[in-house]
Design a protein around this motif. Structure first.
Motif, short mmCIF file in Angstrom:
data_model
loop_
_atom_site.label_atom_id
_atom_site.label_comp_id
_atom_site.label_asym_id
_atom_site.label_seq_id
_atom_site.Cartn_x
_atom_site.Cartn_y
_atom_site.Cartn_z
N VAL A 167 0.84 -1.20 0.00
CA VAL A 167 0.00 0.00 0.00
C VAL A 167 0.87 1.25 0.00
O VAL A 167 2.07 1.20 0.26
N GLU A 168 0.23 2.41 -0.30
CA GLU A 168 0.90 3.71 -0.29
C GLU A 168 2.16 3.73 -1.16
O GLU A 168 3.19 4.27 -0.79
N GLY A 169 2.04 3.10 -2.33
CA GLY A 169 3.18 3.10 -3.25
C GLY A 169 4.34 2.26 -2.77
O GLY A 169 5.48 2.45 -3.21
N GLY A 170 4.04 1.32 -1.88
CA GLY A 170 5.11 0.46 -1.37
C GLY A 170 6.03 1.16 -0.39
O GLY A 170 7.20 0.77 -0.21
N LYS A 171 5.51 2.17 0.30
CA LYS A 171 6.32 2.99 1.19
C LYS A 171 7.04 2.17 2.25
O LYS A 171 8.23 2.40 2.56
N LEU A 172 6.35 1.19 2.83
CA LEU A 172 6.94 0.40 3.91
C LEU A 172 8.01 -0.56 3.38
O LEU A 172 9.06 -0.74 4.01
#
Length: 809
Positions: free
Chosen positions: A481-486
């Motif tokens: 999620v979130e552009g793969g931020k994590l």
């Protein structure tokens, strides 16, 4: 004791010649009687008297010979030092005073024995005149020689009262005691040859003081003899009784002084307690209070919790100074490695995890213990089997050689990291303080490295490219999620060429949700240029693991058709990690041969001792090359640990497992503990300190950034030993030092040790606070306004409470 007879012989010279003649005639008349009945017994008494004198002098030297090193070591052998022993100079003066009283007492005991001899010898030696004086001098010289010859074996056999020979004497073969060895080290850092010489010379300072005291005592005795030569050489039995009573009175005074001193110490502790006014924290979390994670005022004001903001750090505006209570029934933790299998229930009295995860066999309640029967959801047949399964899936992982420091995300009770110790691997495990009650606390109580943390909106507190491998077993982190931020944050901390091992349900289950996550992850990892090297299934545990590899060059990034995720701006420092917001971008891989991350470190354990190749272009603040400073630091801490910490402080290292270095620099202290069954959390403060954390990871050690003006992200009663090298004097310039010590009290286990190097003023402040906390002062040393302090926390807790409104849910 026998000196009076010798003095009396000299007194005969004061009689007039007439009297001498009369006495001589009288002596001739009874000469035969004297030879037959008096001479032989008289000589025996003389020898006995001289033996007493020799014994007295030997005892005097024996008692007075202790300098700083002996004094300190004796306290360590006894297991604990009294608070009166915190100042070595004061203690030495006390020892000299005790020696004087001992000598006086023995002197009085000898007077009764020598009395009759003195009276008889007055007459005989008065007739001998100068000849008698010459014989007396010969006997005295012989007696002095006996004193010198007897002194050495007596000193060698001196013990500390517990049947143990003092460390200083036991190490006489090396010519240097443990404490003297400490003096050859710079207080709190490396030292030049000149400084080392000065410190080595300081080991004899207090001994010289004692020698001066001995000379003074001997001078006093000589003065007494001269004084008595001018007096009439006669003593009555009543005078002897009076002197013995005086001696007993002196002993009684010494005993009374000791009692007064103890009472003074007690009143001093009360004074310190009233000065600081410690109180128990009255908070919702109770004995598990973590101030920066239990700040409910800040949590309630958050606009959203969808990015796990409520599990992140939210520190109170003012650091807490209250003390966290102990759980009811708390006792000393079980020692490693038994603690990996079971811990005391009352030390972590939580059963929710056992209920929620009961079918997954994370933890069970077994009588008075909490037990960990297998390891976790993904390795029901044991963690070691799972660890070997990963190794077989990708042999290049090479546990304990190529892969030494790893990050375990969503660790649960950290059994994976706990059993990796058997493969020479250090795992930095973390999980949030959430509804899965006390999972990280279980890990720490078991003796496994872990912190309370979450992947939310800010970067993890580590530099870039430091972990050899990142692991996630069944962790429910939404990587896609979130552009793969994590997942991009894991990419930041993962070393180029390092592996990401993912053994979650999307890898091997076909449920719609799992299939959707797998597709999203596949797309994301491909755009990040991660190479899926293998997917392997563990038939025994019925799980599978996907192993990804991070690129070691920028070639793939340059060939991407779409710049998604985007490459980070060049101004974005990948090593900045303290309170830095997450960004959905990729940092380029360093390719220059001199840059960190362009090459893999040497295999363990060579990487521990060898300076990193990329240090060559850097200089220390003092102008010394970084590799030289690195080697000097390592040698320094190896000497300090081997000669002082392991042998001279009274610490039972077999009971030590969790160690915290609050200011680690190069990690030299942790490196020096390599052969012990301990792990060290190396902290590098992001403020007022050089950024050396990447060096620590390069050596195969673990650590993190942390500002000690705030509370640490760990549960109370985490560490057995806390080490602080010249930290508190820096912190007190911008922090409340009382709050810092309260934080140390929170994270230190009862009976744990705090070791502090710092300037004398700061050490005095810390010692005052330690006494107010009723901690035991175990070791003190100071020189040139610098020093060392070792103190032991006790089970004491205050009775009054302080309600922390921000920590009330």
């Amino acid at each position: 004791m026998g000196k009076y007879s010798r003095v009396d012989g000299k007194k005969s010279l004061n009689y007039c010649s007439t009297t001498s003649l009369v006495v001589f005639v009288a002596f001739c008349l009874v000469g035969i009687w004297m030879l037959m009945s008096s001479v032989v017994p008289f000589q025996s008494q003389n020898l006995s008297t001289e033996e007493n004198a020799t014994g007295k002098s030997s005892k005097h030297y024996e008692d007075s010979s202790g300098g700083l090193s002996e004094t300190v070591t004796r306290g360590h052998d006894n297991g604990s030092d009294s608070q009166s022993e915190t100042n070595s100079d004061i203690e030495i003066n006390q020892n000299v005073s005790q020696d004087e009283s001992v000598s006086t007492s023995e002197e009085n005991q000898g007077e009764g024995v020598s009395k009759e001899v003195s009276e008889v010898k007055v007459d005989s030696e008065s007739d001998n005149g100068d000849e008698g004086n010459q014989q007396e001098k010969i006997v005295k010289e012989s007696s002095d020689e006996e004193i010198e010859t007897e002194e050495e074996p007596k000193t060698d056999n001196e013990n500390d009262g517990n049947g143990k020979v003092n460390d200083q004497e036991a190490s006489s073969g090396d010519g240097k005691s443990n404490s003297e060895a400490l003096l050859t080290e710079e207080v709190g850092g490396k030292t030049s040859e000149t400084e080392q010489t000065e410190l080595e010379a300081s080991s004899g300072v207090n001994t010289s003081e004692n020698q001066e005291g001995e000379e003074k005592l001997e001078g006093d005795e000589t003065a007494d003899e001269k004084k008595q030569e001018d007096e009439v050489p006669s003593q009555t039995e009543e005078e002897n009784v009076e002197k013995n009573q005086d001696g007993n009175s002196e002993e009684s005074d010494t005993s009374n002084n000791m009692k007064i001193e103890k009472e003074t110490q007690k009143s001093s502790v009360s004074k310190y307690q009233s000065e600081y006014g410690w109180k128990l924290c009255n908070v919702t979390a109770g004995s598990d209070y973590i101030p920066c994670l239990d700040n409910w005022n800040s949590i309630r004001r958050l606009p959203s919790t969808m990015y796990y903001e409520h599990r992140e750090r939210h520190c109170p505006e003012e650091a807490s100074t209250c003390l966290v209570p102990l759980p009811e029934g708390y006792k000393r933790p079980i020692q490693w490695p038994t603690s990996r299998e079971k811990i005391w229930y009352h030390n972590v009295p939580h059963t929710k995890l056992a209920v929620v995860k009961g079918h997954q066999i994370w933890v069970k309640v077994t009588g008075e213990y909490l037990t960990f029967p297998c390891g976790g959801t993904q390795f029901k047949n044991g963690a070691l089997h799972y660890i070997d399964f990963i190794q077989k899936s990708r042999p290049d992982i090479a546990w304990g050689k190529r892969s030494r420091v790893i990050l375990d995300v969503g660790c649960g009770v950290a059994s994976f990291g706990g059993f990796l110790f058997d493969r020479d691997v250090l795992a930095m495990s973390f999980a949030p303080k959430d509804e899965h009650e006390a999972q990280v606390q279980f890990a720490l109580e078991r003796g496994i490295p872990a912190i309370s943390a979450v992947m939310g909106t800010t970067r993890l507190p580590y530099p870039s490219s430091v972990f050899d491998l990142v692991h996630c077993a069944r962790c429910r982190v939404p990587w896609h999620v979130e552009g793969g931020k994590l997942l991009l944050e894991l990419n930041r901390v993962l070393r180029p060429g390092g592996y990401f091992v993912w053994s979650a349900t999307p890898v091997y289950q076909k449920l719609p949700e799992d299939v959707g996550i797998w597709k999203a992850m596949s797309k994301l990892t491909k755009s990040m240029c991660w190479d899926l090297v293998v997917i392997n299934k563990d038939k025994l545990n019925q799980v599978a693991a996907a192993v990804y590899r991070k690129p070691s060059t920028n070639e793939c990034y340059n060939k991407r058709v779409r710049n998604e995720p985007a490459l980070c701006n060049e101004s974005d420092d990948p090593n900045a990690a303290w309170k830095v917001p997450l960004e959905a971008c990729i940092h380029r891989v360093p390719e220059d041969a001199s840059d960190r991350g362009s090459r893999w470190p040497p295999q363990w354990p060579l990487r521990l001792e060898k300076p990193p190749y990329w240090l060559k272009s850097q200089l220390d603040v003092d102008g010394k090359s970084a590799p030289e400073d690195f080697i000097s630091d390592y040698k320094h801490w190896k000497n300090v640990v081997s000669k002082t910490y392991l042998n001279g402080m009274g610490i039972n290292w077999s009971s030590v497992r969790n160690v915290l270095d609050m200011r680690a620099v190069y990690g030299g202290f942790a490196a020096a503990l390599k052969d012990l069954k301990v792990w060290v959390m190396n902290v590098v403060p992001p403020i007022d300190s050089r950024d050396t954390l990447a060096i620590i990871f390069e050596r195969g050690l673990i650590g993190m950034y942390h500002d000690w003006c705030e509370s640490f992200s760990t549960y109370p009663r985490t560490y057995d030993v806390v080490h602080a090298d010249h930290l508190f004097s820096v912190l007190k310039k911008r922090c409340n030092l009382v709050a810092v010590i309260a934080e140390v009290d929170r994270i230190l286990r009862p009976e744990g040790k705090l070791i502090v190097w710092d300037d004398a003023e700061t050490l005095n402040e810390i010692e005052s606070m330690a006494k107010s906390l009723q901690w035991d002062i175990r070791f003190t040393y100071s020189k040139d306004n610098k020093g060392l302090l070792c103190i032991q926390k006790t089970f004491w807790r205050p009775t009054k409470q302080e309600t922390i409104l921000s920590a009330i849910a």
